[in-house]
Enzyme design. Structure first.
Site, PDB file in Angstrom:
ATOM      1  N   LYS A 259     -15.977  -6.957   1.798  1.00 42.71           N
ATOM      2  CA  LYS A 259     -15.134  -8.155   1.706  1.00 42.71           C
ATOM      3  C   LYS A 259     -13.826  -7.879   2.434  1.00 42.71           C
ATOM      4  O   LYS A 259     -13.101  -6.948   2.080  1.00 42.71           O
ATOM      5  CB  LYS A 259     -14.855  -8.504   0.236  1.00 42.71           C
ATOM      6  CG  LYS A 259     -13.732  -9.535   0.035  1.00 42.71           C
ATOM      7  CD  LYS A 259     -13.436  -9.836  -1.443  1.00 42.71           C
ATOM      8  CE  LYS A 259     -12.200 -10.733  -1.595  1.00 42.71           C
ATOM      9  NZ  LYS A 259     -11.876 -11.015  -3.021  1.00 42.71           N
ATOM     10  N   ASP A 264      -5.206 -13.178   0.368  1.00 49.25           N
ATOM     11  CA  ASP A 264      -5.807 -14.116  -0.591  1.00 49.25           C
ATOM     12  C   ASP A 264      -4.718 -14.817  -1.381  1.00 49.25           C
ATOM     13  O   ASP A 264      -4.195 -14.281  -2.353  1.00 49.25           O
ATOM     14  CB  ASP A 264      -6.760 -13.353  -1.531  1.00 49.25           C
ATOM     15  CG  ASP A 264      -7.426 -14.269  -2.556  1.00 49.25           C
ATOM     16  OD1 ASP A 264      -7.364 -15.507  -2.369  1.00 49.25           O
ATOM     17  OD2 ASP A 264      -8.023 -13.743  -3.513  1.00 49.25           O
ATOM     18  N   LYS A 271      -2.767 -18.899  -6.342  1.00 53.81           N
ATOM     19  CA  LYS A 271      -2.395 -17.843  -7.295  1.00 53.81           C
ATOM     20  C   LYS A 271      -0.930 -17.999  -7.692  1.00 53.81           C
ATOM     21  O   LYS A 271      -0.138 -18.542  -6.924  1.00 53.81           O
ATOM     22  CB  LYS A 271      -2.576 -16.470  -6.626  1.00 53.81           C
ATOM     23  CG  LYS A 271      -4.006 -16.018  -6.463  1.00 53.81           C
ATOM     24  CD  LYS A 271      -4.064 -14.634  -5.829  1.00 53.81           C
ATOM     25  CE  LYS A 271      -5.502 -14.175  -5.648  1.00 53.81           C
ATOM     26  NZ  LYS A 271      -6.253 -14.030  -6.908  1.00 53.81           N
ATOM     27  N   ASP A 282      -6.674  -7.326  -0.139  1.00 49.80           N
ATOM     28  CA  ASP A 282      -7.944  -7.926  -0.544  1.00 49.80           C
ATOM     29  C   ASP A 282      -9.048  -7.710   0.500  1.00 49.80           C
ATOM     30  O   ASP A 282     -10.136  -8.265   0.390  1.00 49.80           O
ATOM     31  CB  ASP A 282      -7.734  -9.427  -0.816  1.00 49.80           C
ATOM     32  CG  ASP A 282      -8.721  -9.989  -1.825  1.00 49.80           C
ATOM     33  OD1 ASP A 282      -9.318  -9.190  -2.575  1.00 49.80           O
ATOM     34  OD2 ASP A 282      -8.904 -11.219  -1.860  1.00 49.80           O
ATOM     35  N   ASP A 341     -10.208 -19.730  -5.416  1.00 53.44           N
ATOM     36  CA  ASP A 341      -9.759 -18.339  -5.541  1.00 53.44           C
ATOM     37  C   ASP A 341     -10.932 -17.385  -5.817  1.00 53.44           C
ATOM     38  O   ASP A 341     -10.755 -16.172  -5.782  1.00 53.44           O
ATOM     39  CB  ASP A 341      -8.694 -18.243  -6.642  1.00 53.44           C
ATOM     40  CG  ASP A 341      -7.885 -16.957  -6.577  1.00 53.44           C
ATOM     41  OD1 ASP A 341      -7.970 -16.264  -5.537  1.00 53.44           O
ATOM     42  OD2 ASP A 341      -7.178 -16.651  -7.550  1.00 53.44           O
ATOM     43  N   GLU A 343     -13.195 -16.532  -3.855  1.00 54.14           N
ATOM     44  CA  GLU A 343     -13.615 -16.655  -2.462  1.00 54.14           C
ATOM     45  C   GLU A 343     -14.396 -15.447  -1.962  1.00 54.14           C
ATOM     46  O   GLU A 343     -15.175 -15.555  -1.022  1.00 54.14           O
ATOM     47  CB  GLU A 343     -12.388 -16.895  -1.567  1.00 54.14           C
ATOM     48  CG  GLU A 343     -11.626 -15.652  -1.100  1.00 54.14           C
ATOM     49  CD  GLU A 343     -11.004 -14.844  -2.234  1.00 54.14           C
ATOM     50  OE1 GLU A 343     -10.850 -15.379  -3.347  1.00 54.14           O
ATOM     51  OE2 GLU A 343     -10.698 -13.664  -2.008  1.00 54.14           O
ATOM     52  N   ARG A 345     -16.864 -13.775  -3.210  1.00 52.15           N
ATOM     53  CA  ARG A 345     -18.319 -13.943  -3.354  1.00 52.15           C
ATOM     54  C   ARG A 345     -18.867 -14.883  -2.293  1.00 52.15           C
ATOM     55  O   ARG A 345     -20.017 -14.757  -1.869  1.00 52.15           O
ATOM     56  CB  ARG A 345     -18.638 -14.391  -4.786  1.00 52.15           C
ATOM     57  CG  ARG A 345     -17.991 -15.691  -5.190  1.00 52.15           C
ATOM     58  CD  ARG A 345     -17.928 -15.879  -6.710  1.00 52.15           C
ATOM     59  NE  ARG A 345     -16.929 -15.011  -7.333  1.00 52.15           N
ATOM     60  CZ  ARG A 345     -16.692 -14.937  -8.645  1.00 52.15           C
ATOM     61  NH1 ARG A 345     -17.402 -15.687  -9.484  1.00 52.15           N
ATOM     62  NH2 ARG A 345     -15.782 -14.135  -9.117  1.00 52.15           N
TER      63      ARG A 345
HETATM   64  N1  BES Z   1      -9.036 -10.926  -4.783  1.00 49.88           N
HETATM   65  C1  BES Z   1      -9.166 -11.464  -6.083  1.00 49.88           C
HETATM   66  C2  BES Z   1      -9.452 -10.400  -7.151  1.00 49.88           C
HETATM   67  C3  BES Z   1      -8.384  -9.372  -7.386  1.00 49.88           C
HETATM   68  C4  BES Z   1      -7.489  -9.524  -8.431  1.00 49.88           C
HETATM   69  C5  BES Z   1      -8.317  -8.232  -6.615  1.00 49.88           C
HETATM   70  C6  BES Z   1      -6.521  -8.563  -8.668  1.00 49.88           C
HETATM   71  C7  BES Z   1      -7.350  -7.272  -6.870  1.00 49.88           C
HETATM   72  C8  BES Z   1      -6.453  -7.435  -7.893  1.00 49.88           C
HETATM   73  C9  BES Z   1     -10.297 -12.477  -6.124  1.00 49.88           C
HETATM   74  O1  BES Z   1     -10.496 -13.185  -4.948  1.00 49.88           O
HETATM   75  C10 BES Z   1      -9.990 -13.463  -7.190  1.00 49.88           C
HETATM   76  O2  BES Z   1      -9.038 -14.165  -7.039  1.00 49.88           O
HETATM   77  N2  BES Z   1     -10.799 -13.495  -8.233  1.00 49.88           N
HETATM   78  C11 BES Z   1     -10.599 -14.371  -9.323  1.00 49.88           C
HETATM   79  C12 BES Z   1     -11.958 -14.900  -9.725  1.00 49.88           C
HETATM   80  C13 BES Z   1     -11.889 -16.019 -10.723  1.00 49.88           C
HETATM   81  C14 BES Z   1     -11.270 -17.245 -10.097  1.00 49.88           C
HETATM   82  C15 BES Z   1     -13.289 -16.318 -11.205  1.00 49.88           C
HETATM   83  C16 BES Z   1      -9.954 -13.579 -10.453  1.00 49.88           C
HETATM   84  O3  BES Z   1     -10.241 -12.397 -10.615  1.00 49.88           O
HETATM   85  O4  BES Z   1      -9.122 -14.150 -11.133  1.00 49.88           O
HETATM   86 ZN    ZN Z   2      -9.919 -12.283  -3.237  1.00 51.30          ZN
HETATM   87 MN    MN Z   3      -9.329 -14.907  -4.820  1.00 51.88          MN
END
Ligand code: BES
Ligand code: ZN
Ligand code: MN
Length: 497
Positions: A259, A264, A271, A282, A341, A343, A345
């Protein structure tokens, strides 16, 4: 910083080993005797026990040709392994890197589990990893904050054997540094096209590097990947790095998929502001894959390995995808994007599918900073491992422990899979429930893995970078380079001729 293997060396600083119970190992004992017991005395006055990671810093001991003697603990001698010795070398460099000293002498000793040539090679490897800094944008660094250390001399009898052992593995550090640099770079500099440009440069190592832009991605029908980037002015890229080192050039490869979200913001599902800068990291999964491909190529691994990274920026603008949008992935499966967010996946859905269609790999291993929930579950100590094949899971777990990049396996199952069903499309990209977030992310990717393909997903959101204080001597800065060592060892242990 240069590393040399020598029979005997001189320098301002020297590092020796002690083990738990306050036992000085032979090189330390010799210095102690020569100095009339200076080391023993310092150990007592500072309650030094020789525990792992403990450092005793002795300045200007009488009778020794060093300005500084570092007695560094390796812990229980019986249990100390190669990693403990790497940390020993790492601590020595960490203490001296910007101390003013130009030469550091390492005097490794054999341990019950680590013969002397290995101990010296691992100490040198640890020293090298610990010397990493990311100072590219610090134009006003004071002279006294700059690294002073120019040379590490690993001194032992039989140094030639140690040197050759070290050299066999030294390229892995280059891969780790490449990954750390990529994760550390700011997102205005390292956007998808710039990332792709840096990967194209890896062709000089014998890799075949192909860059696909948005027009080609559209032709392939990669609606999931393209949807993530549609709110960014930066062009989305898919980069493929091929290494053909197996005897049979046509043998099915191992596919490594990363990824690579270069920033992000969350997109329209924006966010919160606090700490958002961390989302420049990310692309840590992509960085690990690229670092591993670099290592594999530099050491000319006898295996066919292909690395694929989806490089994209997740931004909110007038063109950005909306919560509720339904996109069609390259596999033909449709996805209702309920949270922009989630994204990562979406990126992986198209890249793992492309990897399988194009390369017919024996296995797919993907790495991604996928979920904040994996940090809730495992902190910054283990990456989450999800796998549909026990043999592959075992090989990854073993490689991970051996390299000090541990993983913890979490379950997959039909009940979790159901959580991404939706009446509006083939699946949705979030479950909408505050439960098992990391597993749900893994189940989503799994829907894009073909039957019969061994697959593993590593959620490295907690390990690609770590908040300070940085108590791991092998990873002195924020970006760890997590995954490079693990993947390189996986290739070496399971996929080489
Ligand atoms: N890049 C983030 C996950 C992340 C969070 C990486 C903190 C490193 C540190 C990912 O794209 C994301 O935003 N995931 C969401 C998923 C949710 C919306 C189902 C998350 O973890 O909140
Ligand atoms: Zn992300
Ligand atoms: Mn995200």
């Amino acid at each position: 910083m240069d590393i040399q293997f020598v029979a005997e060396g001189e320098g301002e600083a020297v590092a020796v080993m002690a083990s738990a119970g306050g036992t000085l190992l032979p090189a330390a004992k010799a210095l102690d005797e020569k100095s009339g017991g200076a080391l023993t005395k310092a150990m007592k006055t500072q309650r030094f026990t020789g525990a792992a990671n403990q450092v005793l810093d002795i300045l200007a001991p009488h009778g020794l040709p060093y300005e500084r003697v570092l007695v560094i603990g390796v812990g229980d001698a019986e249990r100390a392994d190669g990693l403990a010795v790497e940390r020993w070398g790492g601590h020595a460099v960490r203490r001296t890197l910007a101390s003013g000293a130009e030469r550091l002498v390492l005097l490794p000793d054999a341990l019950p589990q680590v013969p002397i040539a290995d101990a010296a090679a691992r100490a040198a490897f640890g020293a090298r990893l610990a010397a990493y800094r990311f100072d590219r944008y610090r134009t006003k660094l004071k002279p006294e904050a700059k690294p002073s250390l120019k040379e590490v001399l690993v001194a032992l009898e039989g140094h030639a054997a140690a040197r050759s052992r070290y050299e066999k593995n030294a390229h892995v550090a280059d891969g780790v540094f490449f990954a750390r640099d990529l994760v550390s770079e700011p997102p205005n500099i390292l956007f998808p096209a710039e990332f792709a440009k840096r990967l194209k440069a890896l062709e000089s190592l014998g890799l075949k590097v192909t860059v696909l832009g948005e027009a080609e991605l559209k032709e392939h029908g990669m609606g999931a990947l393209l949807g993530v980037g549609q709110g960014s002015v930066r062009e989305t890229q898919l980069v493929v790095m091929e290494w053909q080192g197996a005897k049979t050039k046509t043998a099915r490869p191992l596919a490594l998929v990363g990824k690579g979200v270069t920033f992000d913001t969350g997109g329209i599902s924006l966010k919160p502001g606090a700490g958002m800068d961390e989302m420049k990291g990310d692309m840590g999964g992509a960085a690990a894959v690229c670092g591993a491909m670099m290592s594999v190529a530099m050491r000319k691994a006898k295996a066919n390995v292909v690395g694929l990274v989806g490089l994209v920026e997740n931004m909110p603008d007038g063109e950005a995808q909306r919560p509720g949008d339904i996109v069609t992935s390259m596999s033909g499966q449709t996805i209702e994007v309920l949270n922009t967010d989630a994204e990562g996946r979406l990126v992986l859905a198209d890249v793992v599918w492309y990897a399988q269609e194009k390369f017919n790999p024996t296995a797919v291993v993907n790495l991604a900073t996928l979920t904040g929930a994996i940090i809730t579950a495992l902190g910054h100590e283990h990456a989450g491992l999800f796998c549909n094949d026990d043999d592959l899971a075992g090989a990854i777990t073993t490689a991970a422990s051996a390299e000090g990049e541990p993983v913890w396996r979490l379950p997959l199952g039909a009940g979790y899979d159901k959580m991404i069903d939706t009446p509006n499309a083939d699946m949705k990209n979030i479950s909408g429930k505050p439960a098992a977030g990391s597993i749900v992310g893994a189940q989503f990717i799994k829907r894009f893995i073909k039957d019969g393909v061994a697959w593993a997903h590593l959620d490295i959101a907690g390990t690609a970078w770590k908040p300070g204080p940085f108590d791991d001597p092998l990873s002195p800065a924020w970006a760890t380079g997590y995954g490079v060592r693990l993947l390189n060892r996986l290739v070496a242990s399971r996929y080489e001729d």
